[in-house]
Design an enzyme around this catalytic site. Structure first.
Site, mmCIF file in Angstrom:
data_model
loop_
_atom_site.group_PDB
_atom_site.id
_atom_site.type_symbol
_atom_site.label_atom_id
_atom_site.label_comp_id
_atom_site.label_asym_id
_atom_site.label_seq_id
_atom_site.Cartn_x
_atom_site.Cartn_y
_atom_site.Cartn_z
ATOM 1 N N HIS A 229 118.160 20.593 76.140
ATOM 2 C CA HIS A 229 117.768 19.224 75.819
ATOM 3 C C HIS A 229 117.199 18.582 77.079
ATOM 4 O O HIS A 229 117.575 18.937 78.190
ATOM 5 C CB HIS A 229 119.014 18.467 75.312
ATOM 6 C CG HIS A 229 118.726 17.069 74.907
ATOM 7 N ND1 HIS A 229 118.641 16.037 75.823
ATOM 8 C CD2 HIS A 229 118.491 16.538 73.693
ATOM 9 C CE1 HIS A 229 118.356 14.921 75.166
ATOM 10 N NE2 HIS A 229 118.262 15.199 73.872
ATOM 11 N N ASP B 259 117.531 13.099 66.225
ATOM 12 C CA ASP B 259 117.752 12.546 67.564
ATOM 13 C C ASP B 259 118.424 11.177 67.476
ATOM 14 O O ASP B 259 118.131 10.276 68.258
ATOM 15 C CB ASP B 259 116.459 12.472 68.400
ATOM 16 C CG ASP B 259 116.755 12.445 69.905
ATOM 17 O OD1 ASP B 259 117.912 12.699 70.276
ATOM 18 O OD2 ASP B 259 115.844 12.142 70.679
HETATM 19 C C1 1DF Z 1 116.210 9.055 74.731
HETATM 20 C C2 1DF Z 1 115.545 10.068 74.018
HETATM 21 C C3 1DF Z 1 117.501 9.286 75.212
HETATM 22 C C4 1DF Z 1 116.167 11.288 73.822
HETATM 23 C C5 1DF Z 1 118.110 10.506 74.966
HETATM 24 O O1 1DF Z 1 119.334 10.816 75.452
HETATM 25 C C6 1DF Z 1 117.481 11.487 74.220
HETATM 26 C C7 1DF Z 1 115.579 7.768 74.962
HETATM 27 C C8 1DF Z 1 119.842 10.091 76.552
HETATM 28 O O2 1DF Z 1 114.608 7.449 74.262
HETATM 29 O O3 1DF Z 1 116.028 7.024 75.862
HETATM 30 O O4 1DF Z 1 118.189 12.549 73.854
HETATM 31 N N1 1DF Z 1 115.414 12.323 73.205
HETATM 32 O O5 1DF Z 1 115.910 13.448 73.003
HETATM 33 O O6 1DF Z 1 114.206 12.121 72.962
HETATM 34 MN MN MN Z 2 117.713 13.886 72.247
#
Ligand code: 1DF
Ligand code: MN
Length: 345
Positions: free
Chosen positions: A182, A305
């Site tokens: 991730h 997500d």
């Molecule tokens: C965000 C996006 C934050 C994802 C995430 O975990 C995350 C974000 C802190 O938009 O701030 O897992 N993502 O996977 O796109």
């Molecule tokens: Mn994510």
């Protein structure tokens, strides 16, 4: 029309108060990590209720069995495959990280035991201590019956092609459990031009960091050593499916010039053999069509997500995707059942 297919969402974030408190300490520390933008915004907001905090991610992360489950019921989401949210335990010192990983895994296993048809879980581990990580990985699968692993890209600016991390890869391969790589914000040496315009975030930096991680693994020859290792990437494969032709062409040249190790297979062959991808945060039918055609319908999994992306549009995106019903069933649940060993309904 709403699909009746079983829906297993595969990149669904949660947290526990102890990890949230430790991340608040990180937010107040002198660390120069690019992850501090997000960590401060979520765990130590300057102005509560504004900026990052306005999106109320923290309460969405700490709640699993109440509001989230009710919304899943309402929208017809059968299951969340949960994982401790980024950056997980990877910003802590090795002992704290090892302890908190075990605690998070215990809590996750309890949730899954209480709701065996609604929640499954990816276990966390602390790569800072690779040998202890390997032990925890074994416990997480064999004793806690969790479904695979989550790793948030780099650890202290280092990547999984570094041999120091191989005990964790050996464990995952031996256990037959997939590692979901991730995103987190870019490593220290990679952050320069990502620091402006919010580009450090999921808008761009996350994908650059995580895609680079996967390409390092492929180019290093690591998959000749771990041929049965399966890696999952979110965000439609962090753009790699689109790059495969060029990766092959240019890696062949780099190998011929002695700049990259000789490998048994081509980069595209490793990607097709050792990787699966999810649709998290890329709700684009053309990108989905390309990924399914390029990687095959067995190698693409649906994800939301949550809580960073809302659930409803992610369902509408899949329900309206111009795919055959059998392909849709694979993306919505069959591939997740196979890759993450989730019992069929
Ligand atoms: C965000 C996006 C934050 C994802 C995430 O975990 C995350 C974000 C802190 O938009 O701030 O897992 N993502 O996977 O796109
Ligand atoms: Mn994510």
């Amino acid at each position: 029309m709403a699909s009746k297919l079983r829906k297993i969402a595969t990149e669904e974030a949660f947290s526990i108060p102890e990890v949230a408190a430790a991340l608040r300490e990180v937010a107040r520390s002198p660390s120069q990590s690019l992850d501090k933008n997000l960590v401060k915004g979520i765990y130590d907001p300057l102005k509560p209720g504004e900026g990052y905090d306005a999106l109320d991610f923290l309460s969405g992360l700490l709640d699993v069995e109440d509001r989230r489950l009710k919304e899943m019921d309402k929208l017809g989401v059968d299951m969340h495959l949960l994982s401790l949210t980024a950056p997980g335990v990877q910003m802590f010192d090795a002992d704290t990280a090892t302890e908190l990983a075990a605690l998070a895994n215990d809590r996750l296993a309890e949730i899954c035991r209480r709701h065996p048809t609604r929640f499954a879980g990816l276990a966390t581990f602390a790569p800072q201590s690779p040998k202890r990580a390997a032990k925890e990985m074994e416990r997480a699968i064999e004793k806690l019956k969790l479904n695979g692993f989550i790793l948030n890209s780099h650890t202290n600016d280092e990547y999984l092609d570094d041999p120091k991390y191989w005990p964790a890869l050996e464990a995952a391969e031996a256990l037959g459990a997939c590692i979901y790589i991730h995103p987190r914000a870019a490593s220290y040496g990679f952050k320069g031009p990502l620091q402006d315009y919010g580009m450090d975030s999921a808008m761009w930096g996350y994908g650059m960091e995580t895609g680079t991680h996967a390409v390092r693994m492929m180019c290093s020859g690591l998959f000749d050593r771990f041929p049965k290792l399966t890696i999952c990437l979110g965000h439609m494969g962090e753009a790699i499916p689109f790059w495969l032709w060029r990766l092959d062409f240019m890696n062949t040249r780099a190998q011929a010039g002695g700049r990259a190790p000789k490998t048994k297979l081509s980069m595209a062959e490793y990607f097709q053999r050792n990787f699966v991808i999810t649709t998290s945060g890329v709700e684009d039918h053309l990108a989905l069509d390309y990924a399914v055609k390029k990687l095959g319908p067995d190698n693409v999994l649906w994800a939301i997500d949550y809580p960073y992306q809302p659930q409803k549009p992610a369902i509408e995106f899949m329900d309206s995707a111009p795919l055959e019903e059998e392909t849709k069933a694979k993306l919505y649940h069959k591939n997740a059942e196979r890759i993450f060993r989730i019992a069929p309904a």
